[in-house]
Scaffold this motif. Structure first.
Motif, PDB file in Angstrom:
ATOM      1  N   ALA A  87      37.450  41.747  34.983  1.00 30.87           N
ATOM      2  CA  ALA A  87      37.537  40.618  34.841  1.00 30.87           C
ATOM      3  C   ALA A  87      39.103  39.735  35.474  1.00 30.87           C
ATOM      4  N   VAL A  88      40.044  41.033  36.225  1.00 28.42           N
ATOM      5  CA  VAL A  88      40.831  40.065  37.094  1.00 28.42           C
ATOM      6  C   VAL A  88      40.568  39.872  38.538  1.00 28.42           C
ATOM      7  N   GLN A  89      39.660  41.068  38.560  1.00 23.89           N
ATOM      8  CA  GLN A  89      38.856  40.773  40.680  1.00 23.89           C
ATOM      9  C   GLN A  89      37.641  39.888  40.646  1.00 23.89           C
ATOM     10  N   ALA A  90      37.516  39.335  39.001  1.00 20.10           N
ATOM     11  CA  ALA A  90      36.522  38.019  39.081  1.00 20.10           C
ATOM     12  C   ALA A  90      37.613  36.903  39.168  1.00 20.10           C
ATOM     13  N   VAL A  91      38.104  36.716  38.897  1.00 18.03           N
ATOM     14  CA  VAL A  91      39.029  35.627  38.660  1.00 18.03           C
ATOM     15  C   VAL A  91      39.412  35.627  39.957  1.00 18.03           C
ATOM     16  N   MET A  92      40.458  36.478  40.913  1.00 16.22           N
ATOM     17  CA  MET A  92      40.303  36.246  41.989  1.00 16.22           C
ATOM     18  C   MET A  92      39.759  36.272  43.449  1.00 16.22           C
ATOM     19  N   THR A  93      38.116  36.278  42.895  1.00 17.45           N
ATOM     20  CA  THR A  93      37.457  35.829  44.082  1.00 17.45           C
ATOM     21  C   THR A  93      37.012  34.799  43.709  1.00 17.45           C
ATOM     22  N   TRP A  94      37.078  33.815  42.360  1.00 15.97           N
ATOM     23  CA  TRP A  94      36.607  32.712  42.548  1.00 15.97           C
ATOM     24  C   TRP A  94      37.719  31.958  42.906  1.00 15.97           C
ATOM     25  N   SER A  95      39.689  32.053  43.444  1.00 23.99           N
ATOM     26  CA  SER A  95      40.773  32.137  43.536  1.00 23.99           C
ATOM     27  C   SER A  95      40.172  32.003  45.487  1.00 23.99           C
ATOM     28  N   ALA A  96      39.174  33.189  45.908  1.00 19.46           N
ATOM     29  CA  ALA A  96      39.000  33.197  47.257  1.00 19.46           C
ATOM     30  C   ALA A  96      37.889  32.200  47.964  1.00 19.46           C
ATOM     31  N   LEU A  97      37.533  31.654  46.463  1.00 18.30           N
ATOM     32  CA  LEU A  97      35.405  31.140  47.562  1.00 18.30           C
ATOM     33  C   LEU A  97      36.269  29.381  47.110  1.00 18.30           C
ATOM     34  N   GLN A  98      37.538  29.544  45.949  1.00 13.15           N
ATOM     35  CA  GLN A  98      38.402  27.646  46.264  1.00 13.15           C
ATOM     36  C   GLN A  98      38.472  27.602  47.395  1.00 13.15           C
ATOM     37  N   LYS A  99      39.628  28.635  47.927  1.00 14.90           N
ATOM     38  CA  LYS A  99      40.457  28.559  49.201  1.00 14.90           C
ATOM     39  C   LYS A  99      39.735  28.071  50.383  1.00 14.90           C
ATOM     40  N   ALA A 100      38.384  29.438  50.700  1.00 14.15           N
ATOM     41  CA  ALA A 100      37.747  29.743  51.616  1.00 14.15           C
ATOM     42  C   ALA A 100      36.640  28.547  51.659  1.00 14.15           C
ATOM     43  N   THR A 101      36.008  28.244  51.047  1.00 16.56           N
ATOM     44  CA  THR A 101      34.511  27.220  50.759  1.00 16.56           C
ATOM     45  C   THR A 101      34.862  26.608  49.765  1.00 16.56           C
ATOM     46  N   PRO A 102      36.225  25.251  49.302  1.00 15.94           N
ATOM     47  CA  PRO A 102      35.883  25.211  48.096  1.00 15.94           C
ATOM     48  C   PRO A 102      34.599  23.491  48.049  1.00 15.94           C
ATOM     49  N   GLY A 103      34.165  23.621  46.591  1.00 15.76           N
ATOM     50  CA  GLY A 103      33.044  23.510  46.645  1.00 15.76           C
ATOM     51  C   GLY A 103      32.270  23.795  46.384  1.00 15.76           C
ATOM     52  N   GLU A 153      48.156  37.681  33.810  1.00 13.00           N
ATOM     53  CA  GLU A 153      48.878  38.011  32.905  1.00 13.00           C
ATOM     54  C   GLU A 153      49.396  39.683  33.592  1.00 13.00           C
ATOM     55  N   GLY A 154      50.405  39.489  33.890  1.00 16.44           N
ATOM     56  CA  GLY A 154      50.982  41.350  34.501  1.00 16.44           C
ATOM     57  C   GLY A 154      50.396  41.640  35.772  1.00 16.44           C
ATOM     58  N   VAL A 155      50.110  41.282  35.849  1.00 18.19           N
ATOM     59  CA  VAL A 155      48.749  41.975  37.505  1.00 18.19           C
ATOM     60  C   VAL A 155      49.855  41.568  38.556  1.00 18.19           C
ATOM     61  N   THR A 156      49.483  42.864  39.563  1.00 14.90           N
ATOM     62  CA  THR A 156      50.691  43.021  41.015  1.00 14.90           C
ATOM     63  C   THR A 156      49.321  42.951  41.421  1.00 14.90           C
ATOM     64  N   SER A 157      50.403  42.806  42.714  1.00 18.45           N
ATOM     65  CA  SER A 157      49.008  43.535  44.075  1.00 18.45           C
ATOM     66  C   SER A 157      50.444  43.988  45.239  1.00 18.45           C
ATOM     67  N   ASP A 213      47.183  45.998  40.847  1.00 18.31           N
ATOM     68  CA  ASP A 213      47.582  47.089  39.744  1.00 18.31           C
ATOM     69  C   ASP A 213      47.423  45.925  38.582  1.00 18.31           C
ATOM     70  N   ALA A 214      45.997  46.567  37.828  1.00 13.01           N
ATOM     71  CA  ALA A 214      45.873  46.039  36.723  1.00 13.01           C
ATOM     72  C   ALA A 214      45.578  47.113  35.750  1.00 13.01           C
ATOM     73  N   ARG A 215      45.240  46.929  34.449  1.00 14.38           N
ATOM     74  CA  ARG A 215      45.072  48.507  33.406  1.00 14.38           C
ATOM     75  C   ARG A 215      43.487  48.848  33.798  1.00 14.38           C
ATOM     76  N   LYS A 216      42.827  49.367  34.219  1.00 14.78           N
ATOM     77  CA  LYS A 216      41.260  49.790  34.058  1.00 14.78           C
ATOM     78  C   LYS A 216      40.551  48.396  33.431  1.00 14.78           C
ATOM     79  N   GLU A 217      40.883  48.809  32.321  1.00 14.87           N
ATOM     80  CA  GLU A 217      39.836  47.499  31.142  1.00 14.87           C
ATOM     81  C   GLU A 217      39.887  46.495  31.736  1.00 14.87           C
ATOM     82  N   ARG A 218      40.982  45.534  32.048  1.00 19.33           N
ATOM     83  CA  ARG A 218      40.616  44.534  32.819  1.00 19.33           C
ATOM     84  C   ARG A 218      40.370  44.213  34.338  1.00 19.33           C
TER      85      ARG A 218
END
Length: 173
Positions: free
Chosen positions: A107-123, A81-85, A99-104
């Motif tokens: 966490a945001v990078q973890a979710v983005m990495t999960w998303s990239a894995l889901q697209k590139a190598t699902p399962g 929520e509230g994150v931009t790129s 672009d996210a608040r430093k303290e977030r």
């Protein structure tokens, strides 16, 4: 094949997911102790701040549930929520800066990495097949048939259980 930076982010995500192992039958949370969590955060590029840890634990818990299939991927939306790129163009191509608040950011990078894995190598990112284990694995094998977080630990345990079961079932006949 993943670039080195991608591999580091994937490894960090896997390490984050695996911060709640079962030790002697009890679930441990390696991010529950503030000093241990601070060290973990700093080792993974974070500040070690309590707010950062709170966001990281929220993301970890949601990601664990999503990877296990007990929550939908949409449950990750609050982390983003509230994150931009913003695009950055260079001779190497287009890259995107979060672009996210430093303290977030962790966490945001973890979710983005999960998303990239889901697209590139699902399962390929999945829970260990040992029902007594809470760890995850990222199967990078060509065959995509890895089942356990560790062949030395969970793999051997599961094989020993199956052998014992077959032996016991055979003796009962």
């Amino acid at each position: 094949m993943a670039a080195d930076g991608d591999r580091e982010q994937q490894d960090a995500l896997l390490e984050l997911l695996n911060t709640t192992p079962v030790v002697n039958g009890v679930v441990q949370d390696q991010l529950a102790d503030p000093e241990a969590a601070e060290a973990w955060q700093r080792a993974h590029g974070g500040s070690g701040a309590a707010d950062e840890r709170r966001h990281l634990v929220q993301a970890r818990d949601a990601l664990q549930d999503v990877v296990r299939g007990s929550r939908p991927a949409t449950s990750l939306a609050p982390v983003l929520e509230g994150v931009t790129s913003h695009p950055q163009v260079s001779s190497a191509g287009v890259s995107w800066d979060l672009d996210a608040r430093k303290e977030r950011l962790m966490a945001v990078q973890a979710v983005m990495t999960w998303s990239a894995l889901q697209k590139a190598t699902p399962g390929r990112l999945r829970p260990c097949a040992n029902p007594d284990c809470r760890r995850f694995l990222l199967d990078r094998s060509k065959t995509n048939k890895a089942r356990w977080c560790s062949m030395a630990v969970c793999g051997n345990r599961m094989k020993a259980r199956r052998h014992y079961q077959r032996t016991r079932d055979g003796a009962a006949e």
